[in-house]
Write a protein that holds these residues in place. Structure first.
Motif, PDB file in Angstrom:
ATOM      1  N   MET A 133       1.271   8.584  -6.768  1.00 34.75           N
ATOM      2  CA  MET A 133       1.364  10.038  -6.710  1.00 34.75           C
ATOM      3  C   MET A 133       2.394  10.557  -7.721  1.00 34.75           C
ATOM      4  O   MET A 133       2.203  11.616  -8.332  1.00 34.75           O
ATOM      5  CB  MET A 133       1.716  10.497  -5.300  1.00 34.75           C
ATOM      6  N   LYS A 154      -8.130   2.070   1.283  1.00 34.34           N
ATOM      7  CA  LYS A 154      -8.199   3.520   1.144  1.00 34.34           C
ATOM      8  C   LYS A 154      -7.608   4.235   2.354  1.00 34.34           C
ATOM      9  O   LYS A 154      -7.021   5.309   2.236  1.00 34.34           O
ATOM     10  CB  LYS A 154      -9.650   3.963   0.936  1.00 34.34           C
ATOM     11  N   GLU A 200       0.894   4.027  -3.059  1.00 35.24           N
ATOM     12  CA  GLU A 200       0.621   5.449  -2.869  1.00 35.24           C
ATOM     13  C   GLU A 200       1.772   6.308  -3.398  1.00 35.24           C
ATOM     14  O   GLU A 200       1.551   7.278  -4.129  1.00 35.24           O
ATOM     15  CB  GLU A 200       0.371   5.759  -1.401  1.00 35.24           C
ATOM     16  N   SER A 211       0.824  -1.207   0.000  1.00 33.98           N
ATOM     17  CA  SER A 211       0.000   0.000   0.000  1.00 33.98           C
ATOM     18  C   SER A 211       0.863   1.264   0.000  1.00 33.98           C
ATOM     19  O   SER A 211       0.568   2.229  -0.712  1.00 33.98           O
ATOM     20  CB  SER A 211      -0.935   0.001   1.210  1.00 33.98           C
ATOM     21  N   THR A 212       1.935   1.265   0.807  1.00 32.21           N
ATOM     22  CA  THR A 212       2.834   2.423   0.842  1.00 32.21           C
ATOM     23  C   THR A 212       3.490   2.622  -0.516  1.00 32.21           C
ATOM     24  O   THR A 212       3.622   3.752  -1.008  1.00 32.21           O
ATOM     25  CB  THR A 212       3.919   2.220   1.916  1.00 32.21           C
ATOM     26  N   MET A 241      -3.920   4.428   1.934  1.00 30.76           N
ATOM     27  CA  MET A 241      -3.462   5.261   0.828  1.00 30.76           C
ATOM     28  C   MET A 241      -4.184   6.602   0.897  1.00 30.76           C
ATOM     29  O   MET A 241      -4.869   7.006  -0.043  1.00 30.76           O
ATOM     30  CB  MET A 241      -3.721   4.572  -0.518  1.00 30.76           C
ATOM     31  N   ASP A 242      -4.028   7.256   2.006  1.00 34.79           N
ATOM     32  CA  ASP A 242      -4.806   8.455   2.309  1.00 34.79           C
ATOM     33  C   ASP A 242      -4.604   9.552   1.270  1.00 34.79           C
ATOM     34  O   ASP A 242      -5.550  10.156   0.776  1.00 34.79           O
ATOM     35  CB  ASP A 242      -4.408   8.955   3.710  1.00 34.79           C
ATOM     36  N   GLN A 243      -3.359   9.831   0.922  1.00 34.46           N
ATOM     37  CA  GLN A 243      -3.064  10.910  -0.020  1.00 34.46           C
ATOM     38  C   GLN A 243      -3.585  10.577  -1.413  1.00 34.46           C
ATOM     39  O   GLN A 243      -4.206  11.410  -2.077  1.00 34.46           O
ATOM     40  CB  GLN A 243      -1.551  11.153  -0.067  1.00 34.46           C
ATOM     41  N   LEU A 244      -3.370   9.368  -1.842  1.00 32.66           N
ATOM     42  CA  LEU A 244      -3.834   8.953  -3.167  1.00 32.66           C
ATOM     43  C   LEU A 244      -5.359   8.930  -3.229  1.00 32.66           C
ATOM     44  O   LEU A 244      -5.948   9.294  -4.246  1.00 32.66           O
ATOM     45  CB  LEU A 244      -3.271   7.564  -3.488  1.00 32.66           C
TER      46      LEU A 244
END
Length: 355
Positions: free
Chosen positions: A96, A125, A92, A88-89, A128-131
């Motif tokens: 980005m 989700k 993202e 996930s990291t 992947m807060d920013q994405l």
């Protein structure tokens, strides 16, 4: 500060858009809205595709038939990795960077379903807060529902939907490394295997099948004290890849191993360059078109198998016989292959081998 979305609110928003009859849109109208890039229509369309209701399956089939297949080819990326590797990291950070380069990114994340309750966490989700907040990205978590191959039951159809909505880069994140993970290669153009440095017996633990289909092995977490260890791990995997037979239709240097850091961004530009070069090479040489045709044929075979099995199970004329045969198989009175052969002959009238 903006509140971080919770698992519950995301699940509720994504899964209830089609919950009322008023929201079950006409397939024609839904296809038209979807192809304008309407995100709500995309969410509704995926929910429709994933539904098992007979009436929804009919609408879903009509929706897929109405999609414009002449749109530009999106890059379909399969991604798998060992637990805790930081998928996930990585997605993202990588996503980005792609958005900054002008790409539109869709992430189809498959979460394992419980064999007991059937439930899934669907928390991608929140990881992947920013994405998830980007208007140029779309993240859709889906439960595997026991489907083998590391993908969800309707992942292939979902890929078509996000392509129709205008996303040009699609990342399919599988459940996790295992013997059946190779199924994701049957619906993507490039396959990445994400691994951690200093994995110890990880090289032995990753099955040869998934090593053979990986285009790029990516060693994540190549930063800080782990950077030299990651480079050593990359060297080991590069050596292992040289011992494997290279696919004859691939360019020189593929497959290969690289190092990246999802935290610092080191290696991500180089990774994207290699992926873009590989995709362009495959498209120029007709590999993308040929492979997608073969993938579609495979999907047809599997859909036919599942459809026939479902039709037999749901046909009242065979229910009693199936139950009786299953009981005999369970008690060892009849071999499973023999019992299955009886069902096939009963359904299709196939003559006996000794006839």
């Amino acid at each position: 500060m903006q509140a971080r979305p919770t698992i519950c609110t995301i699940f509720h928003h994504e899964r209830t858009e089609m919950s009322s009859p008023a929201n079950r849109k006409d397939p024609k109208a839904l296809a038209e809205r979807l192809q304008t890039g309407d995100r709500r229509a995309l969410a509704q369309a995926i929910t429709l595709i994933e539904s098992a209701r007979p009436d929804d399956r009919l609408r879903a089939s009509e929706l897929l038939q109405r999609l414009d297949t002449s749109r530009s080819v999106a890059m379909r990326i399969g991604l798998s990795g060992t637990p805790g590797v930081g998928k996930s990291t990585f997605i993202e950070a990588f996503g980005m960077r792609l958005i900054d380069a002008g790409r539109r990114v869709a992430v189809l994340a498959v979460d394992p379903s419980s064999t007991l309750s059937g439930g899934s966490i669907l928390g991608d989700k929140t990881r992947m807060d920013q994405l998830a907040r980007s208007q140029h990205a779309y993240i859709r978590p889906s439960p595997s529902e026991g489907t083998l191959g590391g993908v969800a039951r309707r992942t292939r159809e979902t890929i078509r939907l996000v392509e129709a909505a205008g996303f040009d880069t699609i990342i399919v994140e599988t459940v996790g490394v295992g013997q059946s993970e190779t199924a994701v290669a049957e619906m993507t153009d490039i396959f990445l295997l994400l691994l951690a440095p200093a994995g110890g017996d990880e090289l032995q633990g990753v099955k040869r099948g998934i090593m053979e289909i990986a285009d790029l092995i990516v060693i994540n977490k190549a930063d800080g004290a782990l950077k030299p260890v990651a480079e050593m791990t990359r060297t080991e995997y590069a050596g292992a890849l040289r011992l494997m037979r290279r696919r004859p239709d691939d360019p020189d240097g593929i497959p290969t191993a690289l190092t990246v850091s999802s935290l610092t961004g080191d290696g991500l530009p180089e990774l994207w360059d290699r992926m873009a070069e590989l995709f362009d090479w495959r498209e120029r040489n007709g590999w993308i078109g040929q492979t997608r045709s073969a993938q579609a044929a495979t999907a047809f075979d599997r859909a036919l198998e599942q459809g026939v099995l479902r039709a037999v199970r749901e046909n009242a004329a065979f229910v009693q016989d199936l139950q009786a045969l299953r009981a005999q198989v369970a008690t060892g009175k009849i071999d499973p292959e023999v019992a299955a052969g009886r069902v096939v002959r009963q359904v299709f009238g196939t003559p006996r081998e000794d006839a």
